[in-house]
Design a protein around this motif. Structure first.
Motif, PDB file in Angstrom:
ATOM      1  N   UNK A 511       1.291  -1.167   0.197  1.00  0.00           N
ATOM      2  CA  UNK A 511      -0.064   0.330   0.075  1.00  0.00           C
ATOM      3  C   UNK A 511       0.592   1.095  -0.084  1.00  0.00           C
ATOM      4  N   UNK A 512       2.439   1.269   0.478  1.00  0.00           N
ATOM      5  CA  UNK A 512       3.284   2.046   0.662  1.00  0.00           C
ATOM      6  C   UNK A 512       3.635   2.429  -0.581  1.00  0.00           C
ATOM      7  N   UNK A 513       3.403   1.826  -1.657  1.00  0.00           N
ATOM      8  CA  UNK A 513       4.456   1.942  -2.921  1.00  0.00           C
ATOM      9  C   UNK A 513       2.784   0.877  -3.893  1.00  0.00           C
ATOM     10  N   UNK A 514       1.967   1.692  -3.940  1.00  0.00           N
ATOM     11  CA  UNK A 514       0.649   1.791  -4.692  1.00  0.00           C
ATOM     12  C   UNK A 514       0.411   1.242  -5.763  1.00  0.00           C
ATOM     13  N   UNK A 515       1.399   2.379  -6.772  1.00  0.00           N
ATOM     14  CA  UNK A 515       1.406   2.199  -8.229  1.00  0.00           C
ATOM     15  C   UNK A 515       2.981   1.817  -8.543  1.00  0.00           C
ATOM     16  N   UNK A 516       2.565   1.223  -9.927  1.00  0.00           N
ATOM     17  CA  UNK A 516       4.008   0.668 -10.546  1.00  0.00           C
ATOM     18  C   UNK A 516       4.247   2.172 -11.435  1.00  0.00           C
ATOM     19  N   UNK A 517       4.882   3.520 -11.393  1.00  0.00           N
ATOM     20  CA  UNK A 517       4.689   4.612 -11.657  1.00  0.00           C
ATOM     21  C   UNK A 517       4.784   4.611 -13.214  1.00  0.00           C
ATOM     22  N   UNK A 518       5.945   3.850 -13.035  1.00  0.00           N
ATOM     23  CA  UNK A 518       7.002   4.399 -14.631  1.00  0.00           C
ATOM     24  C   UNK A 518       6.255   3.549 -14.996  1.00  0.00           C
ATOM     25  N   UNK A 519       5.246   2.559 -15.050  1.00  0.00           N
ATOM     26  CA  UNK A 519       4.067   1.381 -16.099  1.00  0.00           C
ATOM     27  C   UNK A 519       2.637   2.725 -16.328  1.00  0.00           C
ATOM     28  N   UNK A 520       3.234   3.452 -15.812  1.00  0.00           N
ATOM     29  CA  UNK A 520       1.801   4.951 -16.274  1.00  0.00           C
ATOM     30  C   UNK A 520       2.436   5.416 -17.559  1.00  0.00           C
ATOM     31  N   UNK A 521       1.353   5.639 -18.946  1.00  0.00           N
ATOM     32  CA  UNK A 521       1.631   6.536 -19.924  1.00  0.00           C
ATOM     33  C   UNK A 521       0.867   7.019 -20.305  1.00  0.00           C
ATOM     34  N   UNK A 522       0.438   7.793 -20.942  1.00  0.00           N
ATOM     35  CA  UNK A 522      -0.509   9.002 -21.437  1.00  0.00           C
ATOM     36  C   UNK A 522      -0.670   8.588 -23.136  1.00  0.00           C
TER      37      UNK A 522
END
Length: 524
Positions: A511-522
């Motif tokens: 929960x303190x590393x809730x999202x794999x941020x580097x996978x997000x793309x716009x």
């Protein structure tokens, strides 16, 4: 000045202006497409993000720093910066074999010396004594450049779990302090092996992160992430709608349950949801005379309609609670966490037997909560107030600013009831039990004081095999149920909302590393 000279100067100026306009018209678009803006409730503390402290946002720690081992599904421990490890039969010695292909974000090598620097920075610090890893560590030894051995004074099954958490055991570069490599040195900047690095920070406004070019799991796309401080839940929802942020949710920036309905009904947004390991509950301060009678505590459990709370107030974004911990937490079973069914008649009868109610004394209680991090807690508290009024208990609600709220819990213990949440992931169940229900140096527990319960918790921490641990937790959870130590309320789902043109959403391991941020793309 000649006409030819004037024309030459004008030509140069026009070229500069046109070039500038062209650059200005391209770069903002590129910048916008490569930037993910995230809502956060409060300041990230990026300027104080010492991996061995508690100064900053836990989600920022996990973005910048890696753990030695990682928390996996069903509580299984997986390799992190340590690719393998061995534990001695007596549970007192741990040998970690480190990865050899890892660099910090400043290009320096991760190795045994770097690990020892981080360990010696948190070792023997009073503020970490509540964690068994810190309390029981006797010494640490470098075997070779990529092998480290830890020696503990006693066995404790919580050690690997604690090493997965956001802080204070993550690994930082010796260059993070000055003088470099001094475990007692002054913190200078956050340098980790994680996927992100901090490039700018404005207190109470925003934190800007870019990918760590040395990230050991592979080169990340050229992008930027901006964490914007938006304290109010309604304002976070408005920011999502107007596009000034692209994603919000989790414990770092909750969206109210009321607004989730709107986002679910609009195809411009995507609501992501998964079962969590956190639970909401009422802490009962049994240092208060009126709450020392088990019948009163049982009455509180019978009087609160948890099904109604889950269905109407929380809109099915989770499930009604039975025991203190959710079923996603290791060692929780139906048998050891049966819960109390809603029953007003039982609640009234128990209160009368305890000397309260129509023919007895009036029972008045204060309920402390906060809404900065948990906006839904106000409505939950109001429902609880109404439920308890039906059985003759008058409840005064006290909505505190978050700093005062935590001070009331950890320092003053000046509440009767306090709406709280368990920890998540690796710190459940043992770490949370240790912190709130084990008796500390002053002879009291933080949220509840009971010598038998404290002894059971200590015993569970020393159990090594899963069979021994299951037996120990069965005893703890059954004891907590029978003695109505808390009022379990709700197991909330983990929820994020993002704009639908943001692709690649992937849940993080904790929960303190809730999202794999580097996978997000716009999408362009």
């Amino acid at each position: 000045m000649s006409k030819k000279t004037i024309i030459s100067i004008l030509s140069v100026l026009i070229f500069i202006i046109v070039t500038g306009c062209n650059e200005g018209s391209q770069d903002p678009t590129t910048e916008q497409n490569n930037t993910i803006q995230v809502a956060v409730t409060s300041d990230s503390g990026a300027n104080k993000l010492d991996a061995t402290s508690y100064e900053g946002s836990m989600q920022l720690y996990t973005a910048v720093y890696d753990p030695l081992v990682k928390y996996g599904e069903n509580g299984n421990i997986k390799p992190g910066l340590a690719e393998s490890w061995e534990i001695s039969k007596d549970g007192k010695e741990y040998v970690f074999h480190l990865r050899k292909d890892v660099k910090f974000s400043d290009g320096s090598d991760f190795n045994a010396d770097a690990l020892l620097f981080s360990i010696h920075r948190w070792k023997n610090k009073k503020e970490h004594a509540w964690l068994k890893t810190a309390e029981a560590l006797k010494k640490v030894k470098k075997i070779d450049n990529y092998t480290v051995k830890m020696f503990f004074s006693e066995p404790n099954a919580l050690i690997l779990n604690e090493l997965t958490t956001a802080r204070p055991f993550r690994i930082m570069s010796p260059n993070s302090v000055k003088p470099a490599g001094d475990p007692n040195g002054e913190f200078k900047e956050a340098i980790g092996t994680g996927p992100w690095r901090i490039v700018s920070y404005e207190k109470d406004n925003e934190t800007v992160l870019t990918p760590n070019q040395y990230y050991w799991k592979g080169k990340l796309n050229d992008k930027k992430m901006v964490w914007k401080v938006i304290p109010n839940a309604q304002t976070r929802s408005l920011a999502l709608q107007e596009g000034s942020i692209q994603i919000a949710g989790g414990e770092m920036g909750k969206i109210s349950y009321q607004d989730l309905k709107m986002f679910r009904n609009n195809d411009k947004y995507k609501v992501e949801s998964e079962r969590g390991t956190t639970s909401y509950f009422l802490a009962i301060n049994n240092q208060k005379k009126s709450l020392q009678d088990v019948k009163v505590r049982q009455a509180l459990n019978y009087a609160i309609n948890k099904e109604n709370l889950a269905n109407q107030v929380l809109d099915d974004n989770g499930s009604p609670a039975t025991g203190l911990f959710a079923k996603t937490v290791p060692f929780v079973t139906k048998e050891n966490s049966p819960g109390y069914a809603y029953n007003l008649n039982k609640a009234k009868k128990l209160l009368e037997e305890a000397g309260y109610g129509a023919k007895g004394k009036e029972l008045k209680l204060n309920l402390v909560f906060q809404t900065e991090e948990f906006p839904e807690w106000k409505e939950i508290s109001e429902i609880i107030q109404n439920n308890l009024h039906e059985v003759g208990i008058e409840v005064e609600l006290n909505n505190m600013e978050s700093t005062s709220y935590y001070h009331s819990l950890w320092e003053k213990q000046d509440y009767d009831l306090l709406l709280y949440r368990t920890y998540a992931d690796g710190l459940n169940p043992q770490g949370f039990l240790n912190s709130l229900f084990a008796i500390n140096g002053d002879g009291k527990g933080i949220a509840y004081t009971d010598e038998h319960l404290s002894e059971y918790i200590t015993t569970a921490g020393k159990a090594i095999t899963n069979e021994e641990r299951q037996e120990a937790y069965d005893k703890i959870f059954s004891y907590m149920h029978n003695n109505a130590v808390t009022v379990p309320l709700f197991y909330p789902d983990n929820i994020f909302v993002h704009q639908s043109d943001v692709k690649g959403f992937t849940w993080g391991p904790i929960v303190d590393n809730p999202v794999i941020w580097n996978n997000l793309e716009k999408e362009e």
